[in-house]
Design an enzyme around this catalytic site. Structure first.
Site, PDB file in Angstrom:
ATOM      1  N   SER A  16       0.715  -1.356   0.057  1.00  0.00           N
ATOM      2  CA  SER A  16      -0.038  -0.012  -0.098  1.00  0.00           C
ATOM      3  C   SER A  16       0.719   1.082   0.064  1.00  0.00           C
ATOM      4  O   SER A  16       0.562   2.028  -0.780  1.00  0.00           O
ATOM      5  CB  SER A  16      -1.047   0.187   1.219  1.00  0.00           C
ATOM      6  OG  SER A  16      -2.040  -1.133   0.926  1.00  0.00           O
ATOM      7  N   LYS A  65     -10.494  -5.143  10.431  1.00  0.00           N
ATOM      8  CA  LYS A  65     -11.605  -4.574   9.683  1.00  0.00           C
ATOM      9  C   LYS A  65     -12.773  -4.467  10.379  1.00  0.00           C
ATOM     10  O   LYS A  65     -13.647  -3.382  10.287  1.00  0.00           O
ATOM     11  CB  LYS A  65     -11.627  -5.302   8.340  1.00  0.00           C
ATOM     12  CG  LYS A  65     -10.614  -5.156   7.292  1.00  0.00           C
ATOM     13  CD  LYS A  65     -10.934  -5.876   6.012  1.00  0.00           C
ATOM     14  CE  LYS A  65      -9.777  -5.664   4.947  1.00  0.00           C
ATOM     15  NZ  LYS A  65      -9.878  -6.402   3.877  1.00  0.00           N
ATOM     16  N   ASN A  86     -12.479  -1.159   5.463  1.00  0.00           N
ATOM     17  CA  ASN A  86     -11.117  -1.235   5.051  1.00  0.00           C
ATOM     18  C   ASN A  86     -10.506   0.246   4.739  1.00  0.00           C
ATOM     19  O   ASN A  86      -9.470   0.407   4.489  1.00  0.00           O
ATOM     20  CB  ASN A  86     -10.711  -2.237   3.723  1.00  0.00           C
ATOM     21  CG  ASN A  86     -11.074  -1.466   2.732  1.00  0.00           C
ATOM     22  OD1 ASN A  86     -11.969  -0.649   2.594  1.00  0.00           O
ATOM     23  ND2 ASN A  86     -10.530  -1.973   1.444  1.00  0.00           N
ATOM     24  N   GLY A 127     -15.645 -19.468  -0.201  1.00  0.00           N
ATOM     25  CA  GLY A 127     -15.480 -18.933   1.217  1.00  0.00           C
ATOM     26  C   GLY A 127     -16.360 -18.061   1.968  1.00  0.00           C
ATOM     27  O   GLY A 127     -17.401 -17.712   0.951  1.00  0.00           O
ATOM     28  N   ARG A 152     -16.534 -24.509   3.267  1.00  0.00           N
ATOM     29  CA  ARG A 152     -16.449 -25.742   3.959  1.00  0.00           C
ATOM     30  C   ARG A 152     -17.520 -26.421   4.705  1.00  0.00           C
ATOM     31  O   ARG A 152     -17.910 -27.316   4.966  1.00  0.00           O
ATOM     32  CB  ARG A 152     -15.094 -25.685   4.472  1.00  0.00           C
ATOM     33  CG  ARG A 152     -14.432 -27.065   5.180  1.00  0.00           C
ATOM     34  CD  ARG A 152     -13.195 -27.158   5.677  1.00  0.00           C
ATOM     35  NE  ARG A 152     -12.991 -25.900   6.525  1.00  0.00           N
ATOM     36  CZ  ARG A 152     -11.872 -25.472   7.228  1.00  0.00           C
ATOM     37  NH1 ARG A 152     -10.933 -26.158   6.750  1.00  0.00           N
ATOM     38  NH2 ARG A 152     -11.753 -24.274   7.925  1.00  0.00           N
ATOM     39  N   TYR A 217      -2.436 -13.149  -3.863  1.00  0.00           N
ATOM     40  CA  TYR A 217      -1.519 -12.644  -4.833  1.00  0.00           C
ATOM     41  C   TYR A 217      -0.225 -13.107  -4.565  1.00  0.00           C
ATOM     42  O   TYR A 217       0.037 -12.971  -3.361  1.00  0.00           O
ATOM     43  CB  TYR A 217      -1.452 -11.236  -5.465  1.00  0.00           C
ATOM     44  CG  TYR A 217      -1.202 -10.357  -4.594  1.00  0.00           C
ATOM     45  CD1 TYR A 217      -0.020  -9.670  -4.167  1.00  0.00           C
ATOM     46  CD2 TYR A 217      -2.280  -9.574  -3.505  1.00  0.00           C
ATOM     47  CE1 TYR A 217       0.431  -8.905  -3.019  1.00  0.00           C
ATOM     48  CE2 TYR A 217      -1.853  -8.662  -2.646  1.00  0.00           C
ATOM     49  CZ  TYR A 217      -0.727  -8.234  -2.200  1.00  0.00           C
ATOM     50  OH  TYR A 217      -0.483  -7.464  -1.376  1.00  0.00           O
TER      51      TYR A 217
END
Length: 272
Positions: A16, A65, A86, A127, A152, A217
């Site tokens: 960032s 968050k 965020n 998720g 899950r 990433y």
């Protein structure tokens, strides 16, 4: 000079500061941006100290968050629904404004950087944690024919889908329950790739026309991307563009100027 920062733990390797310094240089804005390590339960004190030292705005990352959501006395609709903040716009009065730019960043990356379309498409979101919750509303606003949340623990996915059901056609289920279905876009919102793992999905969900997108990433393709490539997916993408796009949304909230993200993404990609 106006001060901005990202707060979280860990933040030592955050991109960032680099991203926002590139935005500032590109747009001619005078600002300083840094990374500040803040432990859980200590955000309110850290924000007050930062405000007192001239702070104007903050990005908030894991695990803070939800704390930022509680701290913000005013919130955008998308942040309210996401249950997480965020981005904070700091006010001298202490009545800070909170937003969640993650979903907008994901959608902008898909539509503008990769030329995708989401309208009337079948989407699979993997998720049911905070990362998934933060992107559901922006995805549904693009009017897909179906958004399936697979997790899950099926119950968590069902509960999450129920929270957003008035915004579009959305369902929740267990990972194994998507067997026999195929999807135009599969988005991995789990952190499995950080451990080199892939959610336990049936291979049948990936077709030669499927796009697969990992919100994580790394310097090389993630485990999820490798899995999708091996199954012959049409496109396999990581979340670097999402990171830059959500940062651009924050920058716009703070400075009223929208930076050009393309050269920043290229620069980061070339340095990866």
């Amino acid at each position: 000079m106006d001060r901005y920062a990202v707060m979280g733990n860990p933040v030592a390797h955050s991109k960032s500061p680099r991203i926002h310094s590139l935005f500032a240089k590109q747009t001619g804005q005078q600002l300083h941006y840094e990374a500040i390590r803040v432990e859980s339960g200590k955000l309110a004190t850290a924000v007050a100290d930062f405000l007192a030292s001239g702070g104007k705005g903050l990005n908030i990352t894991v695990p803070l968050k939800q704390e930022a959501w509680s701290l913000a006395q005013a919130r955008s609709g998308r942040a309210d629904r996401a249950g997480a903040v965020n981005t904070l716009v700091l006010e001298p009065t202490g009545k800070h404004f909170g937003d969640n730019t993650d979903g907008a960043g994901l959608v902008r990356d898909l539509l503008y950087n990769h030329g995708s379309t989401l309208q009337q498409r079948r989407l699979l979101l993997l998720g049911a944690g905070g990362a998934a919750r933060g992107v559901i509303e922006p995805l549904l606003l693009e009017k897909p024919s179906l958004l399936v949340i697979a997790n899950r623990t099926a119950g968590k996915a069902v509960d999450l889908a129920r929270m957003f059901c008035e915004l579009g056609h959305i369902e929740g289920c267990g990972l194994e329950d998507v067997a026999g279905q195929s999807f135009d876009l599969i988005i991995n919102a789990t952190a499995a790739s950080l451990a080199g793992k892939v959610p336990a999905l049936p291979d049948s969900v990936v077709t030669p026309d499927s796009w697969c997108y990992d919100m994580m990433y790394a310097d090389k393709p993630t485990a999820f991307m490798v899995w999708a490539q091996q199954l012959g997916a049409a496109r396999c993408l990581d979340g670097l563009g999402m990171l830059v796009e959500q940062a651009a949304e924050s920058f716009f909230l703070w400075r009223g100027i929208r930076p050009d993200t393309s050269p920043v993404i290229r620069l980061l990609r070339n340095r990866a």
